[in-house]
Design a protein around this motif. Structure first.
Motif, mmCIF file in Angstrom:
data_model
loop_
_atom_site.group_PDB
_atom_site.id
_atom_site.type_symbol
_atom_site.label_atom_id
_atom_site.label_comp_id
_atom_site.label_asym_id
_atom_site.label_seq_id
_atom_site.Cartn_x
_atom_site.Cartn_y
_atom_site.Cartn_z
ATOM 1 N N GLY A 81 82.892 43.425 90.757
ATOM 2 C CA GLY A 81 82.215 44.381 91.917
ATOM 3 C C GLY A 81 83.273 45.199 91.782
ATOM 4 N N ARG A 82 83.604 45.700 93.292
ATOM 5 C CA ARG A 82 84.490 46.534 94.130
ATOM 6 C C ARG A 82 86.021 46.008 94.058
ATOM 7 N NH1 ARG A 82 81.906 49.486 99.035
ATOM 8 N NH2 ARG A 82 82.170 47.000 99.741
ATOM 9 N N MET A 83 85.948 44.755 93.794
ATOM 10 C CA MET A 83 87.315 43.946 94.010
ATOM 11 C C MET A 83 88.148 43.744 92.714
ATOM 12 S SD MET A 83 87.966 40.192 95.835
ATOM 13 C CE MET A 83 86.343 39.514 95.002
ATOM 14 N N THR A 84 89.385 43.717 92.824
ATOM 15 C CA THR A 84 90.172 43.156 91.680
ATOM 16 C C THR A 84 90.882 42.060 91.926
ATOM 17 O OG1 THR A 84 90.634 45.734 91.126
ATOM 18 C CG2 THR A 84 92.091 44.163 90.204
ATOM 19 N N VAL A 85 90.854 41.136 90.809
ATOM 20 C CA VAL A 85 91.358 39.870 91.104
ATOM 21 C C VAL A 85 92.117 39.490 89.806
ATOM 22 C CG1 VAL A 85 89.718 39.068 92.384
ATOM 23 C CG2 VAL A 85 89.401 38.544 90.080
ATOM 24 N N ALA A 86 93.041 38.664 89.871
ATOM 25 C CA ALA A 86 94.031 38.141 88.712
ATOM 26 C C ALA A 86 93.581 36.548 88.502
ATOM 27 C CB ALA A 86 95.373 38.254 89.107
ATOM 28 N N ILE A 87 93.160 36.482 87.097
ATOM 29 C CA ILE A 87 92.802 35.030 87.007
ATOM 30 C C ILE A 87 93.448 34.867 85.674
ATOM 31 C CG2 ILE A 87 90.369 35.160 87.924
ATOM 32 C CD1 ILE A 87 89.348 35.362 85.100
ATOM 33 N N ARG A 88 93.663 33.449 85.377
ATOM 34 C CA ARG A 88 94.346 32.928 84.046
ATOM 35 C C ARG A 88 93.603 33.320 83.000
ATOM 36 N NH1 ARG A 88 98.854 29.041 85.134
ATOM 37 N NH2 ARG A 88 99.016 28.997 87.445
ATOM 38 N N ARG A 89 93.891 33.580 81.699
ATOM 39 C CA ARG A 89 93.387 33.627 80.467
ATOM 40 C C ARG A 89 92.436 32.299 80.451
ATOM 41 N NH1 ARG A 89 93.130 36.916 76.417
ATOM 42 N NH2 ARG A 89 94.756 38.158 77.314
ATOM 43 N N SER A 90 93.091 31.135 80.355
ATOM 44 C CA SER A 90 92.512 29.835 80.237
ATOM 45 C C SER A 90 91.108 29.717 81.188
ATOM 46 C CB SER A 90 93.121 28.493 80.321
ATOM 47 O OG SER A 90 93.576 28.608 81.677
ATOM 48 N N HIS A 91 91.046 30.296 82.350
ATOM 49 C CA HIS A 91 89.934 30.245 83.257
ATOM 50 C C HIS A 91 88.999 31.328 82.547
ATOM 51 C CE1 HIS A 91 92.901 28.730 86.492
ATOM 52 N NE2 HIS A 91 92.543 27.710 85.458
ATOM 53 N N ALA A 92 89.492 32.575 82.201
ATOM 54 C CA ALA A 92 88.552 33.515 81.817
ATOM 55 C C ALA A 92 87.771 32.955 80.542
ATOM 56 C CB ALA A 92 89.526 34.805 81.398
ATOM 57 N N ARG A 93 88.259 32.247 79.748
ATOM 58 C CA ARG A 93 87.731 31.875 78.618
ATOM 59 C C ARG A 93 86.427 30.895 78.818
ATOM 60 N NH1 ARG A 93 92.471 29.248 76.291
ATOM 61 N NH2 ARG A 93 93.092 31.357 76.118
ATOM 62 N N ALA A 94 86.337 30.514 80.157
ATOM 63 C CA ALA A 94 84.922 29.675 80.529
ATOM 64 C C ALA A 94 83.993 30.599 80.855
ATOM 65 C CB ALA A 94 85.355 28.680 81.628
ATOM 66 N N VAL A 95 84.348 32.032 81.143
ATOM 67 C CA VAL A 95 83.321 32.876 81.630
ATOM 68 C C VAL A 95 82.832 33.855 80.299
ATOM 69 C CG1 VAL A 95 82.842 34.897 82.768
ATOM 70 C CG2 VAL A 95 84.454 33.104 83.592
ATOM 71 N N LYS A 96 81.474 33.472 79.915
ATOM 72 C CA LYS A 96 80.867 34.285 78.840
ATOM 73 C C LYS A 96 80.332 35.533 79.401
ATOM 74 C CE LYS A 96 82.096 30.600 76.565
ATOM 75 N NZ LYS A 96 83.455 30.287 76.231
ATOM 76 N N VAL A 97 80.523 36.490 78.497
ATOM 77 C CA VAL A 97 79.887 37.780 79.071
ATOM 78 C C VAL A 97 79.175 38.596 77.941
ATOM 79 C CG1 VAL A 97 81.927 38.316 80.761
ATOM 80 C CG2 VAL A 97 82.221 39.093 78.575
ATOM 81 N N ALA A 98 78.239 39.439 78.084
ATOM 82 C CA ALA A 98 77.657 40.373 77.354
ATOM 83 C C ALA A 98 78.114 41.764 77.656
ATOM 84 C CB ALA A 98 76.226 39.983 77.261
ATOM 85 N N THR A 99 78.276 42.573 76.682
ATOM 86 C CA THR A 99 78.552 44.108 77.134
ATOM 87 C C THR A 99 77.445 44.738 77.470
ATOM 88 O OG1 THR A 99 78.405 44.636 74.724
ATOM 89 C CG2 THR A 99 80.700 43.939 75.602
ATOM 90 N N GLU A 100 77.579 45.707 78.123
ATOM 91 C CA GLU A 100 76.289 46.679 78.645
ATOM 92 C C GLU A 100 76.197 47.789 77.646
ATOM 93 O OE1 GLU A 100 77.557 47.911 82.536
ATOM 94 O OE2 GLU A 100 76.899 46.135 83.480
ATOM 95 N N ASP A 101 74.974 47.962 77.559
ATOM 96 C CA ASP A 101 74.598 49.317 76.908
ATOM 97 C C ASP A 101 75.504 50.626 77.401
ATOM 98 O OD1 ASP A 101 72.778 48.117 74.995
ATOM 99 O OD2 ASP A 101 71.024 48.612 76.480
ATOM 100 N N ALA A 102 75.707 51.352 76.254
ATOM 101 C CA ALA A 102 76.435 52.659 76.592
ATOM 102 C C ALA A 102 75.542 53.642 76.966
ATOM 103 C CB ALA A 102 77.489 52.991 75.186
#
Length: 85
Positions: A64-85
């Motif tokens: 959103g409008r916030m910047t957070v720091a997370i560990r790479r191992s935690h980011a691995r549990a989050v699955k994302v899909a890129t948006e259309d350009a």
């Protein structure tokens, strides 16, 4: 969301994506709670901004409008899909 679904830790810097799924079972209770408090949830737009200097950890992620720091191992549990350009 039309792009391939990949782990958040593999998303290139500066590329916006929507969270497709989060494997809460791959996270400890404290880590899962922390991500929830930061606003991580399905459908939320995220964007990796910076990598840490050593071992590329932690990752700076815009949620959103916030910047957070997370560990790479935690980011691995989050699955994302890129948006259309």
């Amino acid at each position: 969301m039309t792009g391939p679904i990949i782990p958040l830790d593999q998303l290139k810097l500066g590329i916006r994506a929507r969270i497709a799924a989060i494997d809460w079972s791959a996270l400890g209770e404290k880590e899962a709670s922390r991500l929830r408090h930061f606003g991580f949830d399905e459908g939320v737009t995220v964007e990796p901004l910076h990598l840490g200097p050593f071992g590329r950890d932690p990752l700076a992620i815009r949620v959103g409008r916030m910047t957070v720091a997370i560990r790479r191992s935690h980011a691995r549990a989050v699955k994302v899909a890129t948006e259309d350009a």
